[in-house]
Every structure is written in structure tokens, then in C-alpha cells.
Design an enzyme around this catalytic site. Sequence first.
Site, short mmCIF file in Angstrom:
data_model
loop_
_atom_site.label_atom_id
_atom_site.label_comp_id
_atom_site.label_asym_id
_atom_site.label_seq_id
_atom_site.Cartn_x
_atom_site.Cartn_y
_atom_site.Cartn_z
N GLY A 115 43.87 -13.42 -2.28
CA GLY A 115 43.85 -13.29 -0.82
C GLY A 115 43.50 -11.88 -0.39
CD GLU A 204 66.90 7.40 -17.76
OE1 GLU A 204 66.49 6.23 -17.84
OE2 GLU A 204 66.58 8.14 -16.81
N GLY A 273 60.00 1.70 -14.34
CA GLY A 273 59.90 1.31 -12.94
C GLY A 273 58.69 0.45 -12.63
CG HIS A 445 96.87 -18.21 -14.72
ND1 HIS A 445 96.56 -16.92 -15.11
CD2 HIS A 445 97.65 -18.74 -15.69
CE1 HIS A 445 97.14 -16.70 -16.27
NE2 HIS A 445 97.80 -17.77 -16.65
P1 FAD Z 1 56.37 -11.24 -7.02
O1 FAD Z 1 57.38 -12.07 -7.69
O2 FAD Z 1 55.81 -10.09 -7.76
O3 FAD Z 1 55.19 -12.23 -6.62
C1 FAD Z 1 54.02 -11.79 -6.02
C2 FAD Z 1 52.99 -12.88 -6.17
O4 FAD Z 1 51.88 -12.55 -5.37
C3 FAD Z 1 52.45 -13.08 -7.59
O5 FAD Z 1 52.46 -14.44 -7.92
C4 FAD Z 1 51.03 -12.55 -7.51
O6 FAD Z 1 50.14 -13.23 -8.39
C5 FAD Z 1 50.68 -12.86 -6.07
N1 FAD Z 1 49.62 -12.02 -5.51
C6 FAD Z 1 49.56 -10.67 -5.50
N2 FAD Z 1 48.47 -10.25 -4.84
C7 FAD Z 1 47.83 -11.38 -4.42
C8 FAD Z 1 46.65 -11.61 -3.69
N3 FAD Z 1 45.90 -10.60 -3.21
N4 FAD Z 1 46.29 -12.90 -3.46
C9 FAD Z 1 47.03 -13.92 -3.94
N5 FAD Z 1 48.16 -13.76 -4.63
C10 FAD Z 1 48.56 -12.50 -4.86
N6 FAD Z 1 65.02 -9.54 -10.06
C11 FAD Z 1 66.24 -10.11 -9.90
O7 FAD Z 1 66.71 -10.22 -8.77
N7 FAD Z 1 66.94 -10.58 -10.96
C12 FAD Z 1 66.48 -10.48 -12.23
O8 FAD Z 1 67.13 -10.92 -13.16
C13 FAD Z 1 65.21 -9.87 -12.43
N8 FAD Z 1 64.71 -9.77 -13.67
C14 FAD Z 1 63.48 -9.20 -13.84
C15 FAD Z 1 63.00 -9.06 -15.12
C16 FAD Z 1 61.76 -8.48 -15.33
C17 FAD Z 1 61.24 -8.36 -16.74
C18 FAD Z 1 60.99 -8.05 -14.22
C19 FAD Z 1 59.63 -7.46 -14.43
C20 FAD Z 1 61.46 -8.18 -12.94
C21 FAD Z 1 62.72 -8.74 -12.73
N9 FAD Z 1 63.27 -8.87 -11.46
C22 FAD Z 1 64.51 -9.42 -11.29
C23 FAD Z 1 62.54 -8.43 -10.26
C24 FAD Z 1 61.89 -9.64 -9.57
O9 FAD Z 1 61.03 -10.27 -10.48
C25 FAD Z 1 61.14 -9.20 -8.33
O10 FAD Z 1 62.00 -8.48 -7.48
C26 FAD Z 1 60.59 -10.39 -7.58
O11 FAD Z 1 59.75 -11.16 -8.37
C27 FAD Z 1 59.82 -9.93 -6.34
O12 FAD Z 1 59.39 -11.04 -5.63
P2 FAD Z 1 58.12 -10.98 -4.68
O13 FAD Z 1 58.00 -12.33 -4.08
O14 FAD Z 1 58.21 -9.82 -3.77
O15 FAD Z 1 56.86 -10.67 -5.62
P1 NAI Z 2 64.37 1.02 -13.20
O1 NAI Z 2 64.01 1.77 -11.99
O2 NAI Z 2 65.52 0.11 -13.19
O3 NAI Z 2 64.65 2.05 -14.39
C1 NAI Z 2 63.70 2.97 -14.80
C2 NAI Z 2 64.40 4.01 -15.64
O4 NAI Z 2 63.42 4.81 -16.24
C3 NAI Z 2 65.31 4.92 -14.85
O5 NAI Z 2 66.52 5.09 -15.51
C4 NAI Z 2 64.51 6.22 -14.78
O6 NAI Z 2 65.33 7.36 -14.67
C5 NAI Z 2 63.79 6.17 -16.10
N1 NAI Z 2 62.56 6.95 -16.17
C6 NAI Z 2 61.61 7.10 -15.21
N2 NAI Z 2 60.61 7.87 -15.68
C7 NAI Z 2 60.93 8.20 -16.96
C8 NAI Z 2 60.28 8.96 -17.97
N3 NAI Z 2 59.12 9.54 -17.75
N4 NAI Z 2 60.89 9.06 -19.16
C9 NAI Z 2 62.09 8.47 -19.40
N5 NAI Z 2 62.74 7.75 -18.47
C10 NAI Z 2 62.16 7.61 -17.28
O7 NAI Z 2 63.02 0.30 -13.65
P2 NAI Z 2 62.75 -0.88 -14.67
O8 NAI Z 2 63.85 -0.99 -15.66
O9 NAI Z 2 61.36 -0.67 -15.15
O10 NAI Z 2 62.80 -2.15 -13.76
C11 NAI Z 2 61.96 -2.23 -12.60
C12 NAI Z 2 62.65 -3.01 -11.54
O11 NAI Z 2 62.63 -4.40 -11.85
C13 NAI Z 2 64.11 -2.68 -11.37
O12 NAI Z 2 64.29 -1.55 -10.57
C14 NAI Z 2 64.62 -3.88 -10.69
O13 NAI Z 2 64.37 -3.78 -9.32
C15 NAI Z 2 63.77 -5.00 -11.28
N6 NAI Z 2 64.52 -5.70 -12.31
C16 NAI Z 2 65.71 -6.29 -11.99
C17 NAI Z 2 66.45 -6.95 -12.93
C18 NAI Z 2 67.76 -7.54 -12.54
O14 NAI Z 2 68.02 -7.64 -11.36
N7 NAI Z 2 68.59 -7.95 -13.48
C19 NAI Z 2 66.01 -7.07 -14.30
C20 NAI Z 2 64.77 -6.39 -14.56
C21 NAI Z 2 64.07 -5.76 -13.58
#
Ligand code: FAD
Ligand code: NAI
Length: 466
Positions: A115, A204, A273, A445
Site C-alpha cells: 500500500g 548489553e 530494538g 487457596h
Molecule cells: P506489525 O505486526 O508489524 O504488522 C504490520 C503489518 O503491516 C505487516 O503485516 C506488514 O507486512 C504490513 N505492511 C507494512 N507496510 C505495508 C505496506 N506499505 N502495504 C501493505 N502492508 C504493509 N509484543 C507483545 O505484545 N507480546 C509479545 O510476546 C511479543 N513478542 C514479540 C516477539 C518478537 C520476536 C518480536 C519481533 C516482536 C514481539 N512483539 C510482542 C511485538 C509485536 O510483534 C508488535 O508490537 C506488533 O506486531 C505490532 O503490531 P502492528 O500491527 O503495529 O504491526
Molecule cells: P529492547 O528495546 O527490548 O532491548 C534492546 C536492548 O538492547 C536494550 O537493553 C538496549 O540497552 C540494548 N542495546 C541497544 N543498543 C545496543 C548495543 N549497541 N550494544 C548492546 N546492547 C544494546 O529491544 P528488542 O529486545 O530488540 O525488542 C524489540 C521490541 O519488540 C521490544 O521493545 C518490545 O516492544 C517488542 N517485544 C516484546 C516482547 C514481549 O512483549 N514479550 C517480546 C519481544 C519483543
Amino acid sequence: MPTHDLVVIGTGPGGYVCAIRAAQLGLNVAVVEKNATYGGTCLNIGCIPSKALLHASELFDEAGHGFKAFGIEVPAPVLNLAQMMKHKQETVDANVQGVAFLFKKNKITAYRGKGKVLGAGKVEVTADDGSKQTVDTKSIVIATGSDVAQLPGVTIDEKIVVSSTGALELAGVPKKLVVIGAGVIGLELGSVWRRLGAEVTVVEFLDRILPGMDGEVAKQAQRLFSRQGMAFKLATKVTGVTTSATGAVVSVEPVAGGEKETIAADIVLVSTGRRPYTDGLGLEEAGVATERGRVVIDDHFATNIPGIYAIGDVVRGPMLAHKGEDEGIAIAEILAGQHGHVNYDTIPAVVYTYPEIASVGKTEEELKAAGIAYKVGKFPFTANGRARANRTTEGFVKFLADATTDRVLGAHILGAGAGEMIHEAVVLMEFGGSSEDLGRTCHAHPTMSEAVREAALAVEGRAIHI
Ligand code: FAD
Ligand code: NAI
């Protein structure tokens, strides 16, 4: 007459929930998705596959190390990684198919392709074969999510140097895994591969893990992760990663300066991040304002261009699936003439390690910085009967309440099942409750949740079992 009332770009948790809620409210809704499946990062390469592997690897670890103490003697478990990955994929497939079903059920039109915002009311969709069509709509919601943030000087090849995406589909257990970044992804996926047999070293930049989480909780969590065999190099920066056919060498040095070091690894996970994803969305040409990559919105999710809104990872706030979902519901309700709203003070955050770490509201550090007088109530799981029976006595519950009004300002749980238990505190805070309100609420409990009540009672020094 535009074809649609609403076009949502992106079908992650923000986008797909927004589309469904808007359709429920009677709007003519379409979604645009560039990927082959719906569900975005969360369902395809994020929350869902990571939790499938976290659960499976925890069971593997339990079978190897935990069963004996319960009187269950089994031979050492044998890992069938291909089957574990099949379980992960089946979980993902069921979830993304579920979204496709919900789109059909709610009569949502789906455009497959990339899009691009041409301006208010116009979205161009480019299909994989390059063909283009323009879709007319009253409103546009941008929900394009986020992507992995690159670390300068480190090239992610998704083979040896992987992002979370590659770390979710390694073909074998690495002997040595170096994780860069002790945030949520690093600790969750580091845990998965540690449990399956990898030697894990987490590097870290800061002098603590999990920045943003309550400091005391993070410190205790780090102790537990270290006991599980994870090595931490805090206050350390990665200066480069070199790769060969068989592995990598990670160069590190203390942030404060000092002796340089190298760490050999089979796999390096970059988890420092994520960045908002707006590539090719045409925001600049359409005049939609962004700030450090994030789409700028007001309190009602409106961008500076009338009729264009944005939600989820692509806007300010925590990058969490449930935050995006709630924003999706709120904007759908606003577009349908209702009063959608998100309470950003009560969004929980959960790290799905063992034990889990869950949090809502303010940390002690934040309250101190804001000069708010508070009281602390704490209760350890060692004093909880169910935790003893389950051999899950690690961790504690911590409540932070306003010193004058007793209103709960934050709650933090380190413990097995923390991600489920935190919701009592979330509901309590959503209703402006006090620690006394929870302390006077009967809890079954024996449950781990009794520790939550005891921590609330502890705010006034009234916990019974400690
Ligand atoms: P996204 O889920 O990123 O979806 C965006 C969508 O837009 C994608 O399908 C993409 O293909 C589509 N898109 C992008 N640009 C375009 C375009 N121009 N046209 C058409 N389609 C497009 N969050 C939690 O709360 N709990 C967790 O346990 C958790 N675990 C995570 C584990 C990992 C490994 C990662 C990477 C993230 C995790 N997160 C978790 C974070 C979570 O995945 C995101 O916060 C969430 O997916 C964001 O939702 P969103 O709808 O904003 O975007
Ligand atoms: P994060 O922001 O959680 O952690 C990144 C870490 O990397 C921080 O501790 C930061 O200080 C460190 N860092 C940054 N630059 C660095 C460098 N140059 N060298 C060493 N350390 C460095 O980011 P992460 O783990 O990549 O996850 C991204 C996001 O995805 C999260 O912030 C979260 O929003 C989402 N997520 C959520 C999950 C959940 O809700 N359970 C699970 C996985 C992802």
C-alpha cells in the site's frame, strides 16, 4: 462516493483488530497487506512463534532437570528440533488462518499488495506482479508496524548473524550463541536456545538488563537467568562482528573504556530494538509528518493530514501487540462516531522467560524521578504454599501505592505465571483501585495469585504469611 469507509494498511495486531472492530460497527472496511499471510510481525515472526518455542523449550528443560524432584524418573530427553519447529509453524498457521477467517466473517475486503498513501482518501496497491490499482476511501489507518533496527557495523545475514526472525528458525542448536542486547527479544530467544543446549552470552550496552523495567525486578531476574547458565556482559559495547563460513567473532569492549575482547560464536543474535516501518508508504509525498521515523499522531490517532490516522508500532508508545490492538479498537470506534480511548497508564508488559516478568504502571525509578511519595508492598513466592508445591518459588510480587491516597501506581511480578497474574493489578488500576481494595478481595487457596494479594496487603504491613 468512495468505495470504502476505511482502508487499513497492514494486518498486524493493530491493523487487523481495527478492521474487525470497524466492520462490527457497520463500516465498509478494506485491508491492504503486502505479505502472503495476515497477522503481521506478531503472528508470523514475533509473539506467537516465540511463545510456541518458549513453551516447548521450557518443557524440554523441565523434562531434563525438573521432573526428578517430583519423583518422575525419565531418561534424558532427546531433542527433535524439526518437530519443535513444526509445532511452532502449526501454531502460526492456525493463528494467521484465524485472521483470514475473521476477515471473511466480517465481510472485510482484502487487497494483497504493497500500500502507498497517495493523499487523503486514496491508497495505491501494488501487487507482487507489479500491477497497480487505486482504492478510494473516506479514511485511512496506517498500521504498518516495525522492523528490526540495524546495528551500525553489524550485517544481519539471517544465517550466522540473525535477527529475531532468523533466531526463530535456526536449523540446529548453536553451541555458542552471543546475544547483543539484554532486552525482551534477547532474553526470550536467548532462553529458548539456552534451554535447548546452547552456551549463551548476552552483551548489553547498559549496566543493567531490561531497561525500563523496575530495577529491583530486573536485578533479581538477572540473578536467576545467570543461575540458569546465561552469561552477561553488561556495560559492554560491540565494536564489530566478523563472520566466516562456520561462525562469527564478536569484538567487545567496556563502555567506560578498557580492555578489548573477542567472543567466538556459532550464531549472533542482534536484538537491540526495532524501528517503525514506513518504507515505500509515500508518507513524505503525501505530507504525513513523522518524527524519528514514527508517524506523528494526536491523542485521537490523527496525523496532520485530515482523514489519515496511524496506530501500533509505527506510532509513539511501547511496541507491544496489545497496545496496537487497543489503539485499533479505539480508532475504529472514533471513526464510527463513538469515543474510543486507550489508557496508556495501564498497558501491561510481559517478558515470557522463566520465571516470567510482568509489569504495569510506574516503576520505583519513575516514581522517584517524578517526586511522587509512594509505599512499597512486597511478597516473595517462597512464602506461598502453591509455589512450594509446584517448586516455582523464584521471584516476588511488588506493589507501589501512592503514600497519601493508597491508589496503586504500579505493580511488578517476577514469577511463574506472572504474565497471567499481572491482570489483577491491571484491572485494579483501570478502576483506580487502592492496595487496600485488593488486600480485601478474597483469593482462592492455594494459588500463586495469593502472593499478589499478600503484596497488596504488605503495602500497609499487613501481609499474613511473612
Ligand atoms: P506489525 O505486526 O508489524 O504488522 C504490520 C503489518 O503491516 C505487516 O503485516 C506488514 O507486512 C504490513 N505492511 C507494512 N507496510 C505495508 C505496506 N506499505 N502495504 C501493505 N502492508 C504493509 N509484543 C507483545 O505484545 N507480546 C509479545 O510476546 C511479543 N513478542 C514479540 C516477539 C518478537 C520476536 C518480536 C519481533 C516482536 C514481539 N512483539 C510482542 C511485538 C509485536 O510483534 C508488535 O508490537 C506488533 O506486531 C505490532 O503490531 P502492528 O500491527 O503495529 O504491526
Ligand atoms: P529492547 O528495546 O527490548 O532491548 C534492546 C536492548 O538492547 C536494550 O537493553 C538496549 O540497552 C540494548 N542495546 C541497544 N543498543 C545496543 C548495543 N549497541 N550494544 C548492546 N546492547 C544494546 O529491544 P528488542 O529486545 O530488540 O525488542 C524489540 C521490541 O519488540 C521490544 O521493545 C518490545 O516492544 C517488542 N517485544 C516484546 C516482547 C514481549 O512483549 N514479550 C517480546 C519481544 C519483543
